[in-house]
Design a protein around this motif. Structure first.
Motif, PDB file in Angstrom:
ATOM      1  N   SER A  13      -8.326 -14.650   2.643  1.00 59.66           N
ATOM      2  CA  SER A  13      -6.972 -14.084   2.675  1.00 59.66           C
ATOM      3  C   SER A  13      -7.013 -12.558   2.728  1.00 59.66           C
ATOM      4  O   SER A  13      -6.187 -11.939   3.391  1.00 59.66           O
ATOM      5  N   SER A  14      -7.994 -11.954   2.054  1.00 66.44           N
ATOM      6  CA  SER A  14      -8.126 -10.492   2.122  1.00 66.44           C
ATOM      7  C   SER A  14      -8.459 -10.042   3.541  1.00 66.44           C
ATOM      8  O   SER A  14      -7.885  -9.073   4.040  1.00 66.44           O
ATOM      9  N   TRP A  15      -9.384 -10.738   4.187  1.00 63.28           N
ATOM     10  CA  TRP A  15      -9.754 -10.354   5.551  1.00 63.28           C
ATOM     11  C   TRP A  15      -8.616 -10.605   6.537  1.00 63.28           C
ATOM     12  O   TRP A  15      -8.445  -9.852   7.497  1.00 63.28           O
ATOM     13  N   LEU A  16      -7.818 -11.643   6.308  1.00 63.68           N
ATOM     14  CA  LEU A  16      -6.647 -11.869   7.159  1.00 63.68           C
ATOM     15  C   LEU A  16      -5.626 -10.748   6.984  1.00 63.68           C
ATOM     16  O   LEU A  16      -5.017 -10.303   7.962  1.00 63.68           O
ATOM     17  N   LEU A  17      -5.462 -10.281   5.756  1.00 67.08           N
ATOM     18  CA  LEU A  17      -4.573  -9.151   5.503  1.00 67.08           C
ATOM     19  C   LEU A  17      -5.100  -7.890   6.173  1.00 67.08           C
ATOM     20  O   LEU A  17      -4.336  -7.124   6.761  1.00 67.08           O
ATOM     21  N   ALA A  22      -4.497  -3.908  10.300  1.00 67.28           N
ATOM     22  CA  ALA A  22      -5.173  -3.129  11.340  1.00 67.28           C
ATOM     23  C   ALA A  22      -4.524  -3.336  12.704  1.00 67.28           C
ATOM     24  O   ALA A  22      -4.353  -2.383  13.472  1.00 67.28           O
ATOM     25  N   ALA A  23      -4.150  -4.580  13.013  1.00 60.38           N
ATOM     26  CA  ALA A  23      -3.485  -4.847  14.292  1.00 60.38           C
ATOM     27  C   ALA A  23      -2.128  -4.145  14.351  1.00 60.38           C
ATOM     28  O   ALA A  23      -1.763  -3.569  15.383  1.00 60.38           O
ATOM     29  N   GLY A  45      -0.493   1.349   8.389  1.00 60.32           N
ATOM     30  CA  GLY A  45      -1.189   0.125   8.782  1.00 60.32           C
ATOM     31  C   GLY A  45      -2.690   0.233   8.573  1.00 60.32           C
ATOM     32  O   GLY A  45      -3.315  -0.661   7.980  1.00 60.32           O
ATOM     33  N   PHE A  46      -3.291   1.327   9.037  1.00 53.58           N
ATOM     34  CA  PHE A  46      -4.732   1.500   8.871  1.00 53.58           C
ATOM     35  C   PHE A  46      -5.105   1.704   7.405  1.00 53.58           C
ATOM     36  O   PHE A  46      -6.129   1.212   6.937  1.00 53.58           O
ATOM     37  N   GLY A  47      -4.279   2.433   6.675  1.00 49.64           N
ATOM     38  CA  GLY A  47      -4.538   2.628   5.246  1.00 49.64           C
ATOM     39  C   GLY A  47      -4.443   1.333   4.467  1.00 49.64           C
ATOM     40  O   GLY A  47      -5.264   1.062   3.581  1.00 49.64           O
ATOM     41  N   MET A  48      -3.448   0.519   4.800  1.00 50.64           N
ATOM     42  CA  MET A  48      -3.318  -0.782   4.145  1.00 50.64           C
ATOM     43  C   MET A  48      -4.518  -1.660   4.471  1.00 50.64           C
ATOM     44  O   MET A  48      -5.019  -2.385   3.613  1.00 50.64           O
ATOM     45  N   ALA A  49      -4.974  -1.603   5.706  1.00 52.14           N
ATOM     46  CA  ALA A  49      -6.149  -2.388   6.099  1.00 52.14           C
ATOM     47  C   ALA A  49      -7.374  -1.954   5.293  1.00 52.14           C
ATOM     48  O   ALA A  49      -8.116  -2.791   4.774  1.00 52.14           O
ATOM     49  N   LEU A  50      -7.569  -0.651   5.170  1.00 52.32           N
ATOM     50  CA  LEU A  50      -8.711  -0.155   4.417  1.00 52.32           C
ATOM     51  C   LEU A  50      -8.603  -0.522   2.948  1.00 52.32           C
ATOM     52  O   LEU A  50      -9.585  -0.899   2.308  1.00 52.32           O
ATOM     53  N   MET A  51      -7.393  -0.449   2.393  1.00 49.80           N
ATOM     54  CA  MET A  51      -7.207  -0.780   0.987  1.00 49.80           C
ATOM     55  C   MET A  51      -7.436  -2.267   0.735  1.00 49.80           C
ATOM     56  O   MET A  51      -7.871  -2.659  -0.345  1.00 49.80           O
ATOM     57  N   ALA A  52      -7.178  -3.106   1.713  1.00 47.95           N
ATOM     58  CA  ALA A  52      -7.310  -4.557   1.534  1.00 47.95           C
ATOM     59  C   ALA A  52      -8.729  -5.072   1.755  1.00 47.95           C
ATOM     60  O   ALA A  52      -9.003  -6.228   1.450  1.00 47.95           O
ATOM     61  N   VAL A  53      -9.637  -4.236   2.254  1.00 41.45           N
ATOM     62  CA  VAL A  53     -11.013  -4.687   2.503  1.00 41.45           C
ATOM     63  C   VAL A  53     -11.645  -5.091   1.177  1.00 41.45           C
ATOM     64  O   VAL A  53     -11.690  -4.301   0.244  1.00 41.45           O
ATOM     65  N   PRO A  54     -12.122  -6.350   1.095  1.00 37.38           N
ATOM     66  CA  PRO A  54     -12.779  -6.787  -0.140  1.00 37.38           C
ATOM     67  C   PRO A  54     -14.221  -6.269  -0.177  1.00 37.38           C
ATOM     68  O   PRO A  54     -15.060  -6.685   0.613  1.00 37.38           O
ATOM     69  N   LEU A  55     -14.484  -5.326  -1.087  1.00 32.44           N
ATOM     70  CA  LEU A  55     -15.817  -4.741  -1.157  1.00 32.44           C
ATOM     71  C   LEU A  55     -16.709  -5.401  -2.194  1.00 32.44           C
ATOM     72  O   LEU A  55     -17.841  -4.994  -2.368  1.00 32.44           O
TER      73      LEU A  55
END
Length: 183
Positions: A13-17, A22-23, A45-55
């Motif tokens: 779900s994190s990667w889908l987010l 990102a899209a 959009g890009f910031g949200m994508a980066l914040m959602a990346v599960p590290l």
């Protein structure tokens, strides 16, 4: 077994987010020519994508401060856009929400934690959840009711078909709502 299945579901779900945000950011960047609002949406959009990346377990101590600075800059940009009218207030709310989430992530009590101690002031988090739930419901209703009434031609000054612009905003609103729910 239960823990690994939950971890897998959370990771997927994190990667889908990440993909959704990102899209949306890429589409907004494509239509950003001459539109300050679209540029702000691309940054979000890009910031949200980066914040959602599960590290995973660690290694993201750099992320919260960097994103905090980026979203403070986006907040200043949103304040600048407000001179064009109150219809840009959503950019300000979105930027401030991302600053808030970056601060919580930096303190270790934000999303991405297995068992958060406190997810910030519950009243503020609840108010933001209500705002974004309403935004998503209203955006979805507008998108559904637009139907065939919206022409496939680019919207004036937006650089893309009006339905795609609405869908992009709706996707980012749903992403923000999902991120707030995980706090």
């Amino acid at each position: 077994m239960h823990g690994s299945a939950t971890s897998l579901a959370t990771s997927v779900s994190s990667w889908l987010l990440v993909l959704l945000c990102a899209a949306s950011g890429a589409y907004c960047l494509r239509r950003a020519r001459g539109s300050g609002g679209a540029a702000a949406e691309a940054v979000m959009g890009f910031g949200m994508a980066l914040m959602a990346v599960p590290l995973g377990g660690g290694g993201d101590g750099w992320r919260a401060p960097v994103l905090g600075v980026v979203f403070l800059g986006a907040t200043l940009h949103a304040l600048w856009l407000l001179r064009g009218g109150p219809h840009h207030a959503h950019h300000l709310v979105g930027s401030l929400t991302m600053v808030y989430m970056a601060l919580l992530a930096g303190t270790g009590s934000g999303h991405g934690q297995e068992h958060p101690q406190a997810a910030g002031p519950p009243l503020l988090t609840g108010a933001l959840l209500l705002y974004y739930a309403g935004y998503v419901m209203l955006g979805g209703t507008r998108l559904i009711t637009a139907g065939d009434a919206v022409s496939p031609r680019p919207a004036a000054g937006r650089g893309g078909p009006a339905v795609l612009v609405r869908a992009c905003r709706l996707a980012m609103g749903m992403g923000m709502l999902a991120m707030l729910l995980t706090m």
